[in-house]
Design a protein around this motif. Structure first.
Motif, short mmCIF file in Angstrom:
data_model
loop_
_atom_site.label_atom_id
_atom_site.label_comp_id
_atom_site.label_asym_id
_atom_site.label_seq_id
_atom_site.Cartn_x
_atom_site.Cartn_y
_atom_site.Cartn_z
N TRP A 1 0.84 -1.20 0.00
CA TRP A 1 0.00 0.00 0.00
C TRP A 1 0.87 1.24 0.00
O TRP A 1 1.61 1.47 0.95
CB TRP A 1 -0.90 0.02 1.24
CG TRP A 1 -1.88 -1.08 1.29
CD1 TRP A 1 -1.69 -2.32 1.83
CD2 TRP A 1 -3.22 -1.07 0.78
NE1 TRP A 1 -2.83 -3.07 1.67
CE2 TRP A 1 -3.79 -2.33 1.04
CE3 TRP A 1 -3.99 -0.10 0.12
CZ2 TRP A 1 -5.08 -2.66 0.68
CZ3 TRP A 1 -5.28 -0.43 -0.24
CH2 TRP A 1 -5.82 -1.70 0.04
N LEU B 1 11.97 0.19 5.99
CA LEU B 1 11.40 -0.15 7.30
C LEU B 1 10.50 -1.36 7.17
O LEU B 1 10.45 -2.22 8.05
CB LEU B 1 10.61 1.04 7.86
CG LEU B 1 11.45 2.25 8.27
CD1 LEU B 1 10.56 3.38 8.74
CD2 LEU B 1 12.41 1.84 9.38
N ARG C 1 12.28 -4.31 8.98
CA ARG C 1 11.73 -4.33 10.33
C ARG C 1 10.26 -4.73 10.36
O ARG C 1 9.65 -4.81 11.42
CB ARG C 1 11.88 -2.95 11.00
CG ARG C 1 13.30 -2.49 11.22
CD ARG C 1 14.11 -3.39 12.15
NE ARG C 1 13.50 -3.54 13.46
CZ ARG C 1 13.83 -2.83 14.53
NH1 ARG C 1 14.76 -1.92 14.43
NH2 ARG C 1 13.23 -3.04 15.68
N VAL D 1 7.70 -2.99 9.44
CA VAL D 1 6.82 -1.90 9.86
C VAL D 1 5.73 -1.68 8.82
O VAL D 1 6.00 -1.62 7.62
CB VAL D 1 7.63 -0.59 10.05
CG1 VAL D 1 6.74 0.53 10.54
CG2 VAL D 1 8.77 -0.82 11.00
N ASN D 2 4.49 -1.56 9.28
CA ASN D 2 3.32 -1.36 8.42
C ASN D 2 3.52 -0.14 7.51
O ASN D 2 3.67 0.98 7.98
CB ASN D 2 2.11 -1.17 9.33
CG ASN D 2 0.84 -0.91 8.55
OD1 ASN D 2 0.84 -0.17 7.57
ND2 ASN D 2 -0.24 -1.51 8.98
N ILE E 1 1.42 1.28 5.44
CA ILE E 1 0.29 2.21 5.32
C ILE E 1 0.54 3.42 6.21
O ILE E 1 0.44 4.57 5.79
CB ILE E 1 -1.04 1.53 5.72
CG1 ILE E 1 -1.36 0.39 4.77
CG2 ILE E 1 -2.17 2.54 5.74
CD1 ILE E 1 -2.67 -0.30 5.05
N LEU E 2 0.92 3.14 7.47
CA LEU E 2 1.08 4.25 8.41
C LEU E 2 2.37 5.03 8.17
O LEU E 2 2.37 6.25 8.28
CB LEU E 2 1.03 3.72 9.85
CG LEU E 2 -0.37 3.22 10.24
CD1 LEU E 2 -0.33 2.43 11.53
CD2 LEU E 2 -1.33 4.39 10.38
N THR E 3 3.47 4.32 7.81
CA THR E 3 4.71 5.07 7.61
C THR E 3 4.62 5.97 6.37
O THR E 3 5.00 7.14 6.43
CB THR E 3 5.94 4.16 7.48
OG1 THR E 3 5.63 3.12 6.56
CG2 THR E 3 6.34 3.57 8.79
N LEU F 1 4.99 10.06 6.44
CA LEU F 1 6.03 10.72 5.66
C LEU F 1 5.45 11.83 4.77
O LEU F 1 6.15 12.77 4.42
CB LEU F 1 6.79 9.70 4.81
CG LEU F 1 7.67 8.73 5.62
CD1 LEU F 1 8.23 7.63 4.75
CD2 LEU F 1 8.81 9.48 6.30
#
Lengths: 361, 307
Positions: free
Chosen positions: A91, A144, A148, A150-151, A153-155, A159
């Protein structure tokens, strides 16, 4: 099911024909404009005035039409990128921020090259800088995600805010134009970095958009990476078993999306605004998500849908004069996505009446 | 700023995020991920403001924001639960829809001052307790309500029978269905309750924090709340801690931007802090442990026949 207990949705077993799918999209679009009309009536606005202004402001004159086509360029480019990443079920909600970074990259070149640099050198440099900046911004989220978990969608979403503020800092601070000091603008980029007009007011970004759509078709049909992305998206277990490097796909999928959004930002600088400014984009990167989904990720459908969304955006400006709150344009954009998406989802099911007293209720 | 004032400001700044995050937690525990949180907050913010401005009652404003938030959420529930549309796309659509609807209805109210303000309970001598008095005992009613809600929801989820049902709803809805419970109705209920809370969270911004209506005034707080739910591993009490942390970032940013001793750092960079902090938090909790408590059925529509 609530409300209609004697009906249930069940999946259709046969695949839909393309003509049937087109009909679903069309009926969804009709539904959206009917819902929009009902909404206007209920809130006491004149439907004909509102829709008339939308139409006039988007297609009603040469100026309106060229404005609509110009706005379709950044929307379409971002949507192609979003669709590309989604081939692997990634996404990209960060097209807006990547677009701003692309604009930053292109403006960086366009502002700092010697003023008489030839377009043969300056324009490719500006576009390339924009693409690299957009891709680099997307790679923050991609790295990320890949290393890692990390989702994204949120990152990618977070940004966006950071990129918009970064451009805001530049045009209010180090890059602000000394001649128009009360506006958050940079100076104009050098003539060599400007992309030029095709006809009337339409700039050459439209050609770039069409080329990128064709490129995506080619990647889909006849490249290894296109195949791997789709395999990872449609059959993740098969992809894993087949030894496809998942990390590489995340980097390529999101990086490619950022590249295209960065290109969109670069073209805005070299074709539309000609300078870096805050409020550069009225939400192109978010509209692009809707466009990519309405078009179901298909490149040619994305071209059409991006013109439609650009029309809603451009027509929205004309609404301001007619007295109808221009936000109806935004509402229609969302309702259009939801009704087309509902119609196509509904098309993969059928409504079956369940006999009362049956165990299946 | 003295530390107690800073803590007090952090709690105020964290309150709208905590409302929204608690609402999202209820929906996600029920198996529904609602990415329309940002739009729901905006709908709540504008309707709360309109009702309060028109009736002159701030509490009617709060009720109005909860009702409109829930109504907005039930439309989302219809599309994702009954029509089984993809929750992510539908949620994104609702974020944009909420932005459009709130701008549409709020267009006549931009910049209007609010005639009323949120009351603060008189906690007598508690308010004079050193340090904690200012931070904890001189806040407005909604702050106490949201703190009580966080504790209450935690108790509800882990200590009551209905809470057990809620946890099962997100983990194994098929089992509930087999036991004769109505998965669809329960999911509607929790999405509706959750979006009502998100609506109040939005109204807190337009009724208490600002207090006025500005387009897109949530500025990403709905998304920060979504991130907090992951950060808290779907545990309500951790949300309280997370919201305070973000409130602190927000309060520090505000503190550094204005007033005596304002920092020389450009305000644009300070404004990046909450978003950068969200990314940082997501990175810190990444890995296998983060998703340990994630509801198993999160994001999937329940279909009895594909059980």
């Amino acid at each position: 099911m609530i409300g209609i207990p004697s009906f249930r949705l069940e999946p259709r077993l046969e695949a839909g024909r393309p003509s049937g799918q087109a009909l679903q999209v069309l009926s969804g679009a009709v539904l959206a404009f009917v819902l929009g009309a009902l909404f206007l009536i209920v809130t006491g606005e004149d439907v004909l005035v509102a829709y008339g202004a939308l139409l006039r402001g988007s297609f009603g004159s040469v100026n309106a039409l060229s404005g609509t086509l110009n706005k379709a360029v950044p929307i379409g480019l971002c949507a192609l990128g979003i669709a590309f990443a989604y081939r692997a079920r990634l996404w990209n909600i960060g097209a807006e921020g990547q677009l701003y970074m692309g604009a930053f990259g292109a403006a960086g070149v366009g502002l700092h090259l010697p003023a008489d640099t030839s377009a043969v050198i300056a324009l490719p440099l500006a576009l390339a800088a924009g693409m690299l900046a957009g891709a680099a911004w997307a790679l923050v989220a991609a790295l990320l995600k890949a290393y890692r978990g990390v989702n994204e969608i949120l990152t990618t979403l977070m940004l966006n805010y950071i990129a918009i503020l970064w451009v805001g800092y530049l045009v209010n601070g180090p890059w602000s134009d000394p001649l128009v000091f009360s506006f958050p603008y940079s100076a104009a980029v050098i003539p060599g970095a400007q992309i030029g007009k095709l006809f009337f007011g339409v700039h050459a970004g439209l050609v770039v958009l069409c080329l990128m759509a064709v490129l995506l078709i080619v990647i889909d049909r006849s490249s290894r990476i296109g195949y791997e992305l789709r395999l990872a998206g449609d059959a993740p277990r098969a992809a894993l078993y087949g030894g496809i490097n998942q990390r590489k796909l995340v980097l390529i999928g999101l990086g490619g999306a950022g590249l295209l959004a960065g290109l969109a930002g670069a073209i805005e600088i070299s074709g539309a605004t000609l300078r870096l400014q805050s409020g550069l984009s009225p939400g192109y990167g978010f509209m692009a998500i809707l466009v990519a989904w309405i078009a179901q990720g298909r490149p040619l459908a994305i071209l059409l849908a991006s013109v439609l969304y650009a029309a809603l955006l451009n027509g929205g400006f004309a609404l301001q004069v007619s007295g109808v709150p221009p936000a109806i344009g935004t509402i229609l954009q969302a309702v259009l996505l939801l009704s087309v998406f509902a119609a196509t989802t509904f098309g993969t099911y059928r409504l079956r009446r369940v006999p009362t007293g049956s165990l299946a209720t | 700023m003295s530390p107690d004032l800073l803590l007090a400001a952090a709690i105020v700044a964290g309150t709208p995020i905590l409302f929204a995050a608690l609402g999202e937690l209820l929906a996600e525990r029920a198996g529904v991920i609602n990415l329309g949180l940002e739009g729901t907050m905006l709908v709540g913010a504008v309707s709360g403001f309109i009702v309060a401005a028109e009736t002159g009652s701030i509490w009617l404003g709060v009720v109005g924001s909860a009702l409109s938030g829930a109504l907005f959420g039930l439309a989302f529930a219809f599309l994702t639960i009954t029509l089984r549309m993809n929750q992510i796309v539908t949620g994104l659509g609702f974020t944009i829809l909420g932005g459009g609807l709130s701008a549409y209805f709020g267009s006549g109210y931009v910049g209007r001052p609010l005639p009323v303000s949120m009351a603060r309970p008189d906690l007598g001598t508690l308010a004079d307790v050193p340090f904690l008095g200012v931070a904890l005992f001189r806040q407005d009613f909604l702050v106490y309500i949201v703190l009580a809600l966080a504790i209450g929801i935690s108790f509800y989820i882990y200590r009551t029978r209905q809470g057990l049902v809620l946890r099962a709803l997100g983990n194994s809805p098929d089992v509930l269905d087999m036991l004769g419970m109505n998965v669809t109705a329960l999911r509607y209920l929790y999405v509706g309750l959750g979006t009502a809370l998100a609506g109040i969270g939005g109204a807190y911004l337009s009724l208490v924090t600002t207090p006025t209506w500005i387009e897109n005034m949530t500025a990403g707080r709905g998304w920060i709340a979504l991130a907090l739910v992951i950060f808290a591993s779907w545990r309500p009490l951790w949300l309280m801690f997370g919201a305070c942390l973000f409130g602190l970032v927000e309060a520090l940013r505000f503190r550094m931007q204005i007033g005596e001793g304002a920092s020389t750092i450009d305000p644009h960079f300070l404004s990046m802090l909450p978003y950068a902090a969200t990314v940082l938090v997501l990175v810190l909790i990444s890995g296998a442990r983060a998703r340990m408590n994630a509801p198993v059925a999160l994001g999937t529509a329940y279909d009895r026949e594909s059980r």
